[in-house]
Motif scaffolding. Structure first.
Motif, mmCIF file in Angstrom:
data_model
loop_
_atom_site.group_PDB
_atom_site.id
_atom_site.type_symbol
_atom_site.label_atom_id
_atom_site.label_comp_id
_atom_site.label_asym_id
_atom_site.label_seq_id
_atom_site.Cartn_x
_atom_site.Cartn_y
_atom_site.Cartn_z
ATOM 1 N N LEU A 17 1.467 -145.859 -7.792
ATOM 2 C CA LEU A 17 2.636 -146.151 -8.509
ATOM 3 C C LEU A 17 3.678 -146.795 -7.372
ATOM 4 O O LEU A 17 4.199 -148.047 -7.150
ATOM 5 N N HIS A 18 3.601 -146.050 -6.406
ATOM 6 C CA HIS A 18 5.022 -146.758 -4.929
ATOM 7 C C HIS A 18 4.239 -148.017 -4.469
ATOM 8 O O HIS A 18 5.147 -148.762 -4.447
ATOM 9 N N GLY A 19 3.390 -148.311 -4.666
ATOM 10 C CA GLY A 19 2.556 -149.870 -4.565
ATOM 11 C C GLY A 19 2.439 -150.841 -5.611
ATOM 12 O O GLY A 19 3.497 -152.194 -5.869
ATOM 13 N N ARG A 20 2.566 -150.420 -7.294
ATOM 14 C CA ARG A 20 3.319 -151.390 -8.386
ATOM 15 C C ARG A 20 4.531 -151.392 -8.720
ATOM 16 O O ARG A 20 5.064 -152.425 -8.781
ATOM 17 N N VAL A 21 5.114 -150.280 -8.153
ATOM 18 C CA VAL A 21 6.461 -150.370 -7.953
ATOM 19 C C VAL A 21 6.854 -152.094 -6.552
ATOM 20 O O VAL A 21 7.707 -152.842 -7.378
ATOM 21 N N TRP A 22 6.360 -151.749 -5.798
ATOM 22 C CA TRP A 22 7.006 -152.703 -4.731
ATOM 23 C C TRP A 22 6.880 -153.720 -5.028
ATOM 24 O O TRP A 22 7.139 -154.857 -4.964
ATOM 25 N N ALA A 23 4.922 -154.114 -5.636
ATOM 26 C CA ALA A 23 4.767 -155.351 -6.215
ATOM 27 C C ALA A 23 5.104 -156.726 -7.187
ATOM 28 O O ALA A 23 5.142 -157.367 -7.311
ATOM 29 N N GLU A 24 6.037 -154.908 -8.467
ATOM 30 C CA GLU A 24 6.573 -155.729 -9.147
ATOM 31 C C GLU A 24 8.091 -155.972 -8.447
ATOM 32 O O GLU A 24 8.157 -156.927 -8.809
ATOM 33 N N LEU A 25 8.218 -155.526 -7.736
ATOM 34 C CA LEU A 25 9.958 -156.047 -7.202
ATOM 35 C C LEU A 25 9.622 -157.325 -6.326
ATOM 36 O O LEU A 25 10.275 -158.103 -6.937
ATOM 37 N N THR A 26 8.538 -157.652 -5.639
ATOM 38 C CA THR A 26 8.642 -158.863 -5.023
ATOM 39 C C THR A 26 8.023 -159.422 -5.499
ATOM 40 O O THR A 26 8.683 -160.749 -5.623
ATOM 41 N N ARG A 27 7.496 -159.591 -7.257
ATOM 42 C CA ARG A 27 7.041 -160.283 -8.214
ATOM 43 C C ARG A 27 8.811 -160.531 -8.668
ATOM 44 O O ARG A 27 8.929 -161.923 -9.114
ATOM 45 N N ALA A 28 9.146 -159.773 -8.758
ATOM 46 C CA ALA A 28 10.215 -159.643 -9.768
ATOM 47 C C ALA A 28 12.064 -161.250 -8.614
ATOM 48 O O ALA A 28 12.632 -161.622 -9.183
ATOM 49 N N ALA A 29 11.449 -161.038 -7.619
ATOM 50 C CA ALA A 29 12.594 -161.895 -6.323
ATOM 51 C C ALA A 29 12.100 -163.040 -6.413
ATOM 52 O O ALA A 29 12.910 -163.983 -6.114
ATOM 53 N N ARG A 30 11.058 -163.454 -7.309
ATOM 54 C CA ARG A 30 11.037 -164.905 -7.052
ATOM 55 C C ARG A 30 10.132 -165.539 -8.489
ATOM 56 O O ARG A 30 10.313 -166.364 -8.784
ATOM 57 N N THR A 54 26.593 -156.767 -11.523
ATOM 58 C CA THR A 54 25.079 -157.343 -11.801
ATOM 59 C C THR A 54 24.494 -158.601 -10.685
ATOM 60 O O THR A 54 25.800 -158.975 -10.234
ATOM 61 N N VAL A 55 23.708 -157.851 -9.647
ATOM 62 C CA VAL A 55 23.418 -159.088 -8.448
ATOM 63 C C VAL A 55 21.609 -159.798 -8.859
ATOM 64 O O VAL A 55 21.075 -158.879 -9.638
ATOM 65 N N ILE A 56 21.649 -160.926 -8.391
ATOM 66 C CA ILE A 56 20.115 -160.901 -8.319
ATOM 67 C C ILE A 56 19.470 -161.257 -7.360
ATOM 68 O O ILE A 56 19.732 -161.016 -5.988
ATOM 69 N N LEU A 57 18.160 -160.115 -7.042
ATOM 70 C CA LEU A 57 17.349 -160.186 -6.522
ATOM 71 C C LEU A 57 16.775 -161.171 -5.720
ATOM 72 O O LEU A 57 16.249 -161.483 -6.436
ATOM 73 N N ARG A 58 17.158 -161.614 -4.511
ATOM 74 C CA ARG A 58 16.567 -162.687 -3.570
ATOM 75 C C ARG A 58 15.075 -162.400 -2.858
ATOM 76 O O ARG A 58 14.362 -163.644 -3.191
ATOM 77 N N GLU A 59 14.995 -160.960 -2.695
ATOM 78 C CA GLU A 59 13.681 -160.402 -1.871
ATOM 79 C C GLU A 59 13.690 -159.802 -1.843
ATOM 80 O O GLU A 59 13.897 -158.872 -1.838
ATOM 81 N N ALA A 60 12.103 -159.442 -1.747
ATOM 82 C CA ALA A 60 11.328 -157.745 -2.023
ATOM 83 C C ALA A 60 10.755 -158.182 -0.855
ATOM 84 O O ALA A 60 9.436 -158.376 -0.294
ATOM 85 N N ASP A 61 11.193 -156.715 0.612
ATOM 86 C CA ASP A 61 9.858 -156.396 1.822
ATOM 87 C C ASP A 61 9.414 -155.260 1.725
ATOM 88 O O ASP A 61 9.858 -154.422 1.962
ATOM 89 N N ALA A 62 8.159 -155.548 0.683
ATOM 90 C CA ALA A 62 7.824 -153.908 0.882
ATOM 91 C C ALA A 62 7.216 -153.212 1.938
ATOM 92 O O ALA A 62 6.847 -152.123 2.214
ATOM 93 N N SER A 63 6.884 -154.264 3.490
ATOM 94 C CA SER A 63 6.229 -153.652 4.627
ATOM 95 C C SER A 63 7.872 -153.174 5.167
ATOM 96 O O SER A 63 7.634 -152.244 5.743
ATOM 97 N N GLN A 64 9.100 -153.430 4.691
ATOM 98 C CA GLN A 64 10.263 -153.048 5.440
ATOM 99 C C GLN A 64 10.724 -151.613 4.534
ATOM 100 O O GLN A 64 11.899 -151.453 5.172
ATOM 101 N N GLN A 65 10.111 -151.791 3.410
ATOM 102 C CA GLN A 65 11.289 -151.404 2.917
ATOM 103 C C GLN A 65 12.608 -152.257 1.882
ATOM 104 O O GLN A 65 13.469 -151.102 1.752
ATOM 105 N N VAL A 66 12.876 -152.974 2.156
ATOM 106 C CA VAL A 66 14.075 -153.694 2.173
ATOM 107 C C VAL A 66 14.288 -154.483 0.796
ATOM 108 O O VAL A 66 13.178 -155.901 0.866
ATOM 109 N N LEU A 67 15.606 -155.142 0.353
ATOM 110 C CA LEU A 67 15.855 -155.019 -0.730
ATOM 111 C C LEU A 67 16.901 -156.762 -0.250
ATOM 112 O O LEU A 67 17.599 -155.775 0.431
ATOM 113 N N ARG A 68 16.543 -157.666 -0.787
ATOM 114 C CA ARG A 68 17.699 -158.309 -0.482
ATOM 115 C C ARG A 68 18.809 -158.992 -1.007
ATOM 116 O O ARG A 68 18.086 -160.003 -2.319
ATOM 117 N N PHE A 69 19.880 -159.486 -1.166
ATOM 118 C CA PHE A 69 21.005 -160.262 -2.030
ATOM 119 C C PHE A 69 22.092 -161.074 -1.198
ATOM 120 O O PHE A 69 21.892 -160.426 -0.339
#
Ligand SMILES: Cc1cc2nc3c(=O)[nH]c(=O)nc-3n(C[C@H](O)[C@H](O)[C@H](O)COP(=O)(O)O)c2cc1C
Length: 195
Positions: A17-30, A54-69
């Motif tokens: 589940l953890h991996g899937r959540v980050w995969a979806e966050l990564t997809r959402a940023a693109r 509301t903000v737009i998700l610009r980047e999701a870095d799964a290795s660092q567990q970081v999102l960027r706006f």
């Protein structure tokens, strides 16, 4: 070869589940069409009251567990983050039928290579105008709502800023016809919760 269906069925293992959540966050940023592309970022204001936008998700870095706006360094949220870095991000994706509540540690980057490199890649886009207004976000305008004259837009690159959100824990909720499921994925492990 058959196409992989999307969304795939919900994971049954917590580590999957953890991996899937980050995969979806990564997809959402693109992917502009992803339900998590626009999220709600909640902060605390100077009086201790909740604030959210509301903000737009610009980047999701799964290795660092970081999102960027991206934001305007003069916006009220920027000052709130500097004073109180704890925040909450809420996201709902109708396609997945997944809600996320992310506890995050926020930081505002207003200068340095991380900011200038991102500005360089977006300064010619229409979105760049969001950071070029002479007035700070939330400034009072006259009755007609007209912006007052300010310095030439090109001199204002300094207002572009990056918000980094380090994810501390993930509260995942899935609403499925077969039954709702919820899990907490945190630094001290993962567990299923009653929805
Ligand atoms: C669909 C949508 C997307 C938005 N994306 C952003 C964004 O990526 N960054 C941002 O700073 N503001 C964005 N905004 C504007 C914010 O929601 C907010 O109005 C503005 O940033 C001022 O917030 P503050 O007063 O809390 O600082 C967006 C608004 C909408 C409706």
């Amino acid at each position: 070869m058959s196409a992989v269906p999307h969304p795939a069925p919900d994971p049954v293992q917590l580590d999957e589940l953890h991996g899937r959540v980050w995969a979806e966050l990564t997809r959402a940023a693109r992917d502009r069409g992803h339900g998590w592309r626009q999220v709600t970022l909640a902060t605390v204001d100077h009086e201790g009251a909740p604030d959210a936008r509301t903000v737009i998700l610009r980047e999701a870095d799964a290795s660092q567990q970081v999102l960027r706006f991206y934001t305007d360094a003069r916006s009220p949220k920027a000052g709130q983050i500097e004073q109180q870095p704890q925040g909450l991000i809420v996201a709902w994706c109708p396609e997945l039928a997944w809600q996320l509540r992310l506890r995050v540690q926020l930081s505002l980057l207003a200068s340095g290579l991380a900011v200038s490199s991102r500005w360089a890649s977006m300064q010619l886009s229409r979105a760049a105008n969001d950071y070029l207004a002479p007035q700070a976000p939330g400034s009072l305008l006259d009755a007609a709502g007209a912006a007052h004259e300010g310095p030439p837009a090109g001199e204002n690159r300094g207002h572009f800023a990056v918000i980094e959100a380090r994810v501390v824990s993930i509260d995942w909720l899935s609403l499925q016809p077969s039954g709702h499921r919820r899990a907490l994925l945190g630094a001290d492990g993962a567990r299923w919760l009653q929805p």
